[in-house]
Structures are given as C-alpha cells and as structure tokens.
Design a protein around this motif. Structure first.
Motif, PDB file in Angstrom:
ATOM      1  N   LEU A  52      51.197  40.139 -39.966  1.00 27.50           N
ATOM      2  CA  LEU A  52      50.092  40.820 -40.642  1.00 27.50           C
ATOM      3  C   LEU A  52      49.008  41.227 -39.638  1.00 27.50           C
ATOM      4  O   LEU A  52      48.533  42.367 -39.647  1.00 27.50           O
ATOM      5  CB  LEU A  52      49.510  39.883 -41.704  1.00 27.50           C
ATOM      6  N   LEU A  53      48.665  40.304 -38.751  1.00 23.84           N
ATOM      7  CA  LEU A  53      47.631  40.576 -37.754  1.00 23.84           C
ATOM      8  C   LEU A  53      48.081  41.609 -36.722  1.00 23.84           C
ATOM      9  O   LEU A  53      47.313  42.496 -36.343  1.00 23.84           O
ATOM     10  CB  LEU A  53      47.234  39.274 -37.047  1.00 23.84           C
ATOM     11  N   ILE A  54      49.327  41.499 -36.284  1.00 26.02           N
ATOM     12  CA  ILE A  54      49.848  42.457 -35.297  1.00 26.02           C
ATOM     13  C   ILE A  54      49.832  43.873 -35.857  1.00 26.02           C
ATOM     14  O   ILE A  54      49.397  44.819 -35.193  1.00 26.02           O
ATOM     15  CB  ILE A  54      51.284  42.067 -34.867  1.00 26.02           C
ATOM     16  N   ILE A  55      50.290  44.023 -37.097  1.00 30.77           N
ATOM     17  CA  ILE A  55      50.340  45.346 -37.727  1.00 30.77           C
ATOM     18  C   ILE A  55      48.930  45.888 -37.939  1.00 30.77           C
ATOM     19  O   ILE A  55      48.661  47.075 -37.738  1.00 30.77           O
ATOM     20  CB  ILE A  55      51.122  45.274 -39.052  1.00 30.77           C
ATOM     21  N   LYS A  56      47.989  45.006 -38.311  1.00 29.88           N
ATOM     22  CA  LYS A  56      46.608  45.447 -38.525  1.00 29.88           C
ATOM     23  C   LYS A  56      45.945  45.847 -37.214  1.00 29.88           C
ATOM     24  O   LYS A  56      45.330  46.915 -37.116  1.00 29.88           O
ATOM     25  CB  LYS A  56      45.805  44.315 -39.181  1.00 29.88           C
ATOM     26  N   ILE A  57      46.082  45.011 -36.193  1.00 32.43           N
ATOM     27  CA  ILE A  57      45.429  45.279 -34.911  1.00 32.43           C
ATOM     28  C   ILE A  57      46.010  46.515 -34.236  1.00 32.43           C
ATOM     29  O   ILE A  57      45.286  47.323 -33.649  1.00 32.43           O
ATOM     30  CB  ILE A  57      45.547  44.043 -33.982  1.00 32.43           C
ATOM     31  N   SER A  58      47.336  46.669 -34.317  1.00 36.94           N
ATOM     32  CA  SER A  58      47.989  47.820 -33.676  1.00 36.94           C
ATOM     33  C   SER A  58      47.879  49.094 -34.504  1.00 36.94           C
ATOM     34  O   SER A  58      48.309  50.158 -34.071  1.00 36.94           O
ATOM     35  CB  SER A  58      49.459  47.499 -33.403  1.00 36.94           C
ATOM     36  N   LYS A  59      47.314  48.951 -35.726  1.00 37.01           N
ATOM     37  CA  LYS A  59      47.098  50.090 -36.625  1.00 37.01           C
ATOM     38  C   LYS A  59      48.388  50.830 -36.969  1.00 37.01           C
ATOM     39  O   LYS A  59      48.416  52.053 -37.086  1.00 37.01           O
ATOM     40  CB  LYS A  59      46.074  51.064 -36.022  1.00 37.01           C
ATOM     41  N   ILE A  60      49.463  50.060 -37.112  1.00 34.76           N
ATOM     42  CA  ILE A  60      50.743  50.647 -37.518  1.00 34.76           C
ATOM     43  C   ILE A  60      50.656  51.020 -38.996  1.00 34.76           C
ATOM     44  O   ILE A  60      50.278  50.201 -39.829  1.00 34.76           O
ATOM     45  CB  ILE A  60      51.902  49.657 -37.298  1.00 34.76           C
ATOM     46  N   LYS A  61      51.015  52.258 -39.316  1.00 37.19           N
ATOM     47  CA  LYS A  61      50.985  52.707 -40.712  1.00 37.19           C
ATOM     48  C   LYS A  61      52.292  53.420 -41.031  1.00 37.19           C
ATOM     49  O   LYS A  61      52.435  54.618 -40.849  1.00 37.19           O
ATOM     50  CB  LYS A  61      49.807  53.660 -40.936  1.00 37.19           C
ATOM     51  N   ASN A  62      53.272  52.665 -41.497  1.00 34.73           N
ATOM     52  CA  ASN A  62      54.527  53.274 -41.938  1.00 34.73           C
ATOM     53  C   ASN A  62      55.196  52.380 -42.981  1.00 34.73           C
ATOM     54  O   ASN A  62      54.821  51.211 -43.149  1.00 34.73           O
ATOM     55  CB  ASN A  62      55.465  53.541 -40.749  1.00 34.73           C
ATOM     56  N   ASP A  63      56.169  52.944 -43.668  1.00 35.60           N
ATOM     57  CA  ASP A  63      56.850  52.208 -44.732  1.00 35.60           C
ATOM     58  C   ASP A  63      57.612  51.002 -44.204  1.00 35.60           C
ATOM     59  O   ASP A  63      57.721  49.974 -44.870  1.00 35.60           O
ATOM     60  CB  ASP A  63      57.818  53.136 -45.471  1.00 35.60           C
ATOM     61  N   PHE A  64      58.151  51.109 -42.971  1.00 34.76           N
ATOM     62  CA  PHE A  64      58.944  50.009 -42.419  1.00 34.76           C
ATOM     63  C   PHE A  64      58.092  48.746 -42.274  1.00 34.76           C
ATOM     64  O   PHE A  64      58.515  47.650 -42.662  1.00 34.76           O
ATOM     65  CB  PHE A  64      59.526  50.406 -41.057  1.00 34.76           C
ATOM     66  N   SER A  65      56.886  48.892 -41.713  1.00 41.39           N
ATOM     67  CA  SER A  65      56.011  47.729 -41.538  1.00 41.39           C
ATOM     68  C   SER A  65      55.593  47.150 -42.892  1.00 41.39           C
ATOM     69  O   SER A  65      55.479  45.932 -43.051  1.00 41.39           O
ATOM     70  CB  SER A  65      54.785  48.101 -40.712  1.00 41.39           C
ATOM     71  N   TYR A  66      55.394  48.017 -43.875  1.00 38.76           N
ATOM     72  CA  TYR A  66      55.021  47.559 -45.218  1.00 38.76           C
ATOM     73  C   TYR A  66      56.131  46.690 -45.808  1.00 38.76           C
ATOM     74  O   TYR A  66      55.881  45.571 -46.270  1.00 38.76           O
ATOM     75  CB  TYR A  66      54.755  48.757 -46.129  1.00 38.76           C
ATOM     76  N   TRP A  67      57.367  47.188 -45.770  1.00 40.53           N
ATOM     77  CA  TRP A  67      58.470  46.451 -46.381  1.00 40.53           C
ATOM     78  C   TRP A  67      58.834  45.210 -45.575  1.00 40.53           C
ATOM     79  O   TRP A  67      59.320  44.217 -46.139  1.00 40.53           O
ATOM     80  CB  TRP A  67      59.673  47.365 -46.587  1.00 40.53           C
ATOM     81  N   LEU A  68      58.598  45.249 -44.274  1.00 42.30           N
ATOM     82  CA  LEU A  68      58.814  44.045 -43.464  1.00 42.30           C
ATOM     83  C   LEU A  68      57.877  42.931 -43.919  1.00 42.30           C
ATOM     84  O   LEU A  68      58.292  41.776 -44.097  1.00 42.30           O
ATOM     85  CB  LEU A  68      58.571  44.372 -41.988  1.00 42.30           C
ATOM     86  N   LEU A  69      56.605  43.274 -44.152  1.00 40.84           N
ATOM     87  CA  LEU A  69      55.645  42.281 -44.642  1.00 40.84           C
ATOM     88  C   LEU A  69      55.992  41.814 -46.052  1.00 40.84           C
ATOM     89  O   LEU A  69      55.816  40.637 -46.385  1.00 40.84           O
ATOM     90  CB  LEU A  69      54.231  42.862 -44.617  1.00 40.84           C
ATOM     91  N   ILE A  70      56.463  42.722 -46.878  1.00 38.13           N
ATOM     92  CA  ILE A  70      56.886  42.341 -48.233  1.00 38.13           C
ATOM     93  C   ILE A  70      58.001  41.305 -48.165  1.00 38.13           C
ATOM     94  O   ILE A  70      57.974  40.280 -48.870  1.00 38.13           O
ATOM     95  CB  ILE A  70      57.368  43.584 -49.027  1.00 38.13           C
TER      96      ILE A  70
END
Length: 244
Positions: A52-70
C-alpha cells in the motif's frame, strides 16, 4: 485524486473471485504451510501495508496495482478473521463478526466526518486512500467471519449460505436501479455482502462438506480464472479505445 476502476459487471466478477481466492489462499498459508493464524496475520498484514505504501509513494495508478492490493487485502483478511474467531482470541464467528463489523463501521464513519466530499465516484484523497484500503481489509475480514458463521454454525451450510447471500445481493441490485439511494452506500453494502459470498463459495469448493478440492488446487484454478478475466477486461478496454 485517486480513482478506482469502473464498477461494472467485470469489476464485481473480479471482486467475488478475489474474495474467494483470499479465503482459499489465506487458509493455504496459515494451515497448509503451517504458519498459524498469528504468524500468518502478521506476515500478510505487513505485505499488504508495505504494498500500500509503495504504491502510494511511487504514485502508481493502474488497474494492476489496484487488484494486487485487493488480493493481498482479501488474503490477509482471511487470516485476521481466523485469528479473531479461532485462535488466539477465540471469539467465535458471531462475536467475531460483530467486532469486525464495528471496526469497519468506525472506519467508514471517520471517512464520512473527515472527508465527506471524497467519494468512490469522485476519487480519493490521501486520507481516504488509506481509509478505503483499511475498509477493504476489514470488509474482507468480515466476509470470512460471517461466511464461516453461515457455513459452519448454521444449518444452511456453505451452499445454502451462498444462496442466501446471493439473494441479498439481488435485493441490493434492485435498490441501486429502483431507488435514489447513495451509490456510495450501495457500493459498501455490496462489498459487505460480496465478501461472505467469496468465503462460502471458497468453503464449498475446498472443504470436505462441499466439493473437497482442497486449498492448493482450488487456489491455482481460481487464480487462473482471475488472470483470464482480468486480461480479457484489459483487452476489451483497449479495443474500445481503438474503436473510432
């Protein structure tokens, strides 16, 4: 603002697959791998929060990162649920479900009073980004506690519990299309029902009381289906963009 994927039919199909995968893989990690509920919960919560922190800090915005967190949230939620209901807290499925629902309600109330203008539809700010993901984590945890309650502690069993929850889901769908009730409320109501459906389906497929396919093979097949549905959705989205 951070956007979540469009909540269409594909979104909800992926969500119910993710919740079912969370149930099976969570059991696989804590039981088949022998880590136990406490160690499994600490490990999986850590993976979820770090991701969660890595995706937020790196500002990744895509469906893959969303579903990975899900997926990570659902897997962690299963272990937290067993930690609460079985051992070491041993609250049982009824009190465990009530406790987790109280935590989820508290998170959503914080959201409502701190950032009322930040919604699923309009996008999430930094505060509601974290509140959203912890709400996902605890709605998944509730899914396992309540799904296990229906599967193991009522005469309905896993199959009957699934049918009951699908009926409730149908009522929510009617509410969405036939009333003017808040879409935000409907979204969370759907998630709260969707997560136990994943748990009851997972129990029915993997356990001796149902199809008894076991955690390992069930996990592999469900992950394969999830991948196929995800990439099919991506291909369809690309085709729509290319269509003049």
């Amino acid at each position: 603002m951070i956007q979540i994927p469009k909540t269409n039919l594909n979104y909800w199909l992926l969500m119910v697959l993710a919740t079912t995968i969370g149930e099976i893989v969570g059991n696989l990690i804590s039981r088949n791998l022998g880590l136990g509920y406490a160690t499994g919960s600490v490990l999986l919560i850590s993976i979820f929060v770090i991701s969660l922190l890595i995706i937020k800090i790196s500002k990744i915005k895509n469906d893959f990162s969303y579903w990975l967190l899900i997926l990570f949230g659902n897997i962690a939620g299963t272990n937290i649920a067993d930690f609460v209901t079985i051992t070491p807290l041993n609250l049982g499925t009824i009190y465990g479900s009530l406790l987790i629902m109280a935590v989820l309600t508290f998170i959503l109330l914080i959201w409502r009073y701190t950032s009322p203008k930040s919604t699923i539809e309009k996008g999430l700010n930094t505060t509601t980004y974290f509140l959203y993901w912890f709400a996902i984590l605890f709605s998944s945890t509730f899914g396992t506690t309540f799904g296990d309650l229906l599967s193991n502690d009522t005469p309905l069993g896993a199959l009957g519990g699934t049918i009951l929850l699908l009926s409730l889901l149908g009522i929510i769908v009617l509410i969405v299309f036939k009333t003017t009730i808040s879409k935000e409320l409907c979204y969370w109501m759907t998630l709260v029902i969707m997560h136990p459906i994943g748990a009851t389906i997972g129990n029915y497929i993997s356990k001796p009381a149902g199809l008894n396919f076991g955690n390992i093979w069930t996990s592999l097949v469900l992950i394969l289906f999830f991948g196929l549905l995800y990439f099919n959705q991506k291909n369809n989205s690309k085709s729509e963009k290319l269509t003049p």
